[in-house]
Scaffold this motif. Structure first.
Motif, PDB file in Angstrom:
ATOM      1  N   VAL A  30       0.841  -1.204   0.000  1.00 29.56           N
ATOM      2  CA  VAL A  30       0.000   0.000   0.000  1.00 29.56           C
ATOM      3  C   VAL A  30       0.878   1.258   0.000  1.00 29.56           C
ATOM      4  O   VAL A  30       0.687   2.175  -0.800  1.00 29.56           O
ATOM      5  N   ILE A  31       1.880   1.274   0.862  1.00 24.31           N
ATOM      6  CA  ILE A  31       2.747   2.457   0.957  1.00 24.31           C
ATOM      7  C   ILE A  31       3.525   2.649  -0.348  1.00 24.31           C
ATOM      8  O   ILE A  31       3.665   3.775  -0.834  1.00 24.31           O
ATOM      9  N   VAL A  32       3.998   1.556  -0.927  1.00 22.66           N
ATOM     10  CA  VAL A  32       4.759   1.681  -2.187  1.00 22.66           C
ATOM     11  C   VAL A  32       3.841   2.229  -3.288  1.00 22.66           C
ATOM     12  O   VAL A  32       4.225   3.126  -4.041  1.00 22.66           O
ATOM     13  N   ALA A  33       2.607   1.739  -3.328  1.00 18.85           N
ATOM     14  CA  ALA A  33       1.668   2.198  -4.365  1.00 18.85           C
ATOM     15  C   ALA A  33       1.391   3.697  -4.215  1.00 18.85           C
ATOM     16  O   ALA A  33       1.306   4.438  -5.206  1.00 18.85           O
ATOM     17  N   ILE A  34       1.268   4.156  -2.984  1.00 24.53           N
ATOM     18  CA  ILE A  34       0.987   5.577  -2.721  1.00 24.53           C
ATOM     19  C   ILE A  34       2.222   6.426  -3.062  1.00 24.53           C
ATOM     20  O   ILE A  34       2.127   7.489  -3.687  1.00 24.53           O
ATOM     21  N   ASN A  35       3.362   5.892  -2.684  1.00 18.34           N
ATOM     22  CA  ASN A  35       4.649   6.531  -2.960  1.00 18.34           C
ATOM     23  C   ASN A  35       4.863   6.836  -4.438  1.00 18.34           C
ATOM     24  O   ASN A  35       5.405   7.868  -4.807  1.00 18.34           O
ATOM     25  N   ARG A  36       4.393   5.907  -5.270  1.00 18.85           N
ATOM     26  CA  ARG A  36       4.586   6.051  -6.723  1.00 18.85           C
ATOM     27  C   ARG A  36       3.861   7.269  -7.269  1.00 18.85           C
ATOM     28  O   ARG A  36       4.147   7.714  -8.376  1.00 18.85           O
ATOM     29  N   GLY A 128      -2.221   5.558   4.554  1.00 17.91           N
ATOM     30  CA  GLY A 128      -2.948   6.486   3.705  1.00 17.91           C
ATOM     31  C   GLY A 128      -2.111   7.569   3.093  1.00 17.91           C
ATOM     32  O   GLY A 128      -0.873   7.551   3.153  1.00 17.91           O
ATOM     33  N   ALA A 129      -2.828   8.520   2.500  1.00 14.29           N
ATOM     34  CA  ALA A 129      -2.196   9.627   1.789  1.00 14.29           C
ATOM     35  C   ALA A 129      -2.972  10.899   2.088  1.00 14.29           C
ATOM     36  O   ALA A 129      -4.204  10.863   2.193  1.00 14.29           O
ATOM     37  N   GLU A 130      -2.252  11.999   2.235  1.00 14.40           N
ATOM     38  CA  GLU A 130      -2.917  13.294   2.442  1.00 14.40           C
ATOM     39  C   GLU A 130      -2.324  14.297   1.452  1.00 14.40           C
ATOM     40  O   GLU A 130      -1.098  14.401   1.315  1.00 14.40           O
ATOM     41  N   LEU A 131      -3.220  15.008   0.768  1.00 19.23           N
ATOM     42  CA  LEU A 131      -2.834  16.040  -0.190  1.00 19.23           C
ATOM     43  C   LEU A 131      -3.190  17.369   0.468  1.00 19.23           C
ATOM     44  O   LEU A 131      -4.373  17.694   0.639  1.00 19.23           O
ATOM     45  N   ILE A 132      -2.172  18.107   0.872  1.00 13.90           N
ATOM     46  CA  ILE A 132      -2.404  19.295   1.699  1.00 13.90           C
ATOM     47  C   ILE A 132      -2.219  20.573   0.898  1.00 13.90           C
ATOM     48  O   ILE A 132      -1.214  20.729   0.190  1.00 13.90           O
ATOM     49  N   GLY A 133      -3.227  21.475   1.009  1.00 19.63           N
ATOM     50  CA  GLY A 133      -3.146  22.751   0.307  1.00 19.63           C
ATOM     51  C   GLY A 133      -4.139  22.842  -0.832  1.00 19.63           C
ATOM     52  O   GLY A 133      -4.151  23.832  -1.569  1.00 19.63           O
ATOM     53  N   ASN A 134      -4.990  21.837  -0.978  1.00 17.63           N
ATOM     54  CA  ASN A 134      -5.921  21.825  -2.100  1.00 17.63           C
ATOM     55  C   ASN A 134      -7.043  20.840  -1.799  1.00 17.63           C
ATOM     56  O   ASN A 134      -6.770  19.715  -1.383  1.00 17.63           O
TER      57      ASN A 134
END
Ligand SMILES: N[C@@H](Cc1c[nH]c[nH+]1)C(=O)O
Length: 371
Positions: A30-36, A128-134
């Motif tokens: 999961v982390i590798v997939a998000i990292n990509r 998980g993943a967080e997109l910050i600023g948007n």
């Protein structure tokens, strides 16, 4: 009172073979997939000052924390119930100087104060993943698309997404569908309970179409359209349609515009993720607001996946071949086999045998022989 040998507190458990291995394999994938997708990993600590866990997100609640007094600092610490708030803290402090949008990934255990009926465990693994600023439609499309891609990589088949508009009811109550301030909490409770009768008692039948619309995405949008145009939230429906159109058509999408349970800090959009044959939610996410030290607000969107239900559904397991190494084998050769991916079990004495260790192969005369 003595505690029975091996007993663990309610909601805590040991992960045994092969599930423990499956959990770390899934977390890694999961982390590798998000990292990509350009999301860089951060690792916040398991516990921190209670007030910093609560301070960064709107509506984070003290009563959800497992707290204790740290004998060293004499301060109140809490175990994190969710990593998103910690990412907010990092984004507004140590990574405040980094340009936006900031893309961060994480994975680790979280501790809930209370278990739920569907998930009796209190310690869970979240990634998980967080997109910050948007928190634009484009940002939501990136986040939701990644969540689906990542779940597929983890082996989930037939993914379903339940979309929701967590702050819609509040927005309507404050604007085009006003309700007396004293009745607001009651209105939220009635809608949370999906209690159409309760709406009549509150004299708030204007909200009924929201309850009636919940269901498969296209039908829900069609039912909501007239109300949205009249009450000024057609922009939200347009956003939802664009998001839906971006998703893999095989993903089943539903919409429940009043669902707020589990979306305590999410703002204009929230989503829950499900997989066929897997009990309960396998992830959740949405847009939210991070509060800076100077009270400035920053928008963000993200998702968390829950690794435990995936493990319980048997995902992440890998059948490996196991090679038995009898006494006197060549250690260099054994090392070379492990480098190729073999799991080796070395005999400890003459009596040791490959069957006891469920080996699939044995090394004899420097050659691998299947058993
Ligand atoms: N961390 C939230 C989901 C989320 C991530 N980012 C925004 N929301 C949860 O587990 O419920």
């Amino acid at each position: 009172m003595t505690i029975a040998h091996g007993l663990l507190p309610e909601g805590l458990r040991d992960r045994l073979p092969p599930q423990a291995e499956a959990a770390s394999r899934l977390l890694h994938h999961v982390i590798v997939a998000i990292n990509r997708h350009g999301y860089e990993r951060v690792s916040p600590p398991l516990a921190e000052f209670e007030e910093s866990l609560l301070g960064r997100l709107k509506s984070a609640r003290k009563q959800d924390l497992l707290r204790f007094v740290d004998p060293v600092s004499q301060r109140s610490l809490a175990l994190r119930p969710d990593i998103t708030g910690q990412i907010g803290r990092i984004a507004t402090t140590r990574l405040n100087h980094r340009p936006r949008p900031l893309r961060l990934a994480y994975g680790g255990t979280v501790m809930k104060l209370r278990a739920t009926q569907l998930r009796p465990e209190r310690e869970l693994m979240q990634a998980g993943a967080e997109l910050i600023g948007n928190d634009s439609v484009a940002a939501v499309i990136e986040i939701l698309g990644m969540a689906v891609e990542t779940l597929k990589i983890a082996g989930v088949k037939e993914i379903s997404i339940d979309l929701t508009l967590p702050d819609l009811v509040e927005r309507l109550a404050d604007t085009t569908l006003p309700i007396d301030a004293s009745k607001k909490e009651k209105l939220f409770a009635v809608l949370d309970a999906k209690d159409a009768g309760g709406l009549s008692e509150l004299d708030a039948t204007g909200y009924r179409p929201l309850l009636e619309a919940a269901g498969p995405f296209d039908e829900a949008i069609e039912k909501l359209q007239p109300m949205a145009e009249k009450l000024g939230f057609a922009d939200r429906l347009e956003a939802l349609k664009t998001i839906r159109a971006s998703l893999d058509p095989s993903v089943h999408v539903t919409l429940d515009p009043t669902e707020r349970h589990g979306f305590e800090y999410q703002t204009w959009i929230g989503f829950s993720l499900f997989g066929s044959g897997i009990l309960g939610e396998i992830g959740r996410g949405g847009s939210y607001t991070i509060i800076h030290q100077d009270k400035r607000e920053e928008q963000a969107v993200g998702f968390s996946l829950y690794i435990d239900p995936l493990v319980d559904a048997g995902l992440g397991q890998k059948k490996s071949r196991k090679l038995f190494l009898p006494l006197g084998h060549d250690p260099e050769q054994a090392r070379a086999f492990r480098q190729e991916g073999w799991i080796t079990i070395a005999a400890l004495d003459e009596e040791d045998d490959p069957v006891r260790h469920q080996c699939t192969d044995i090394l004899t005369g420097g050659h691998i022989k299947p058993l």
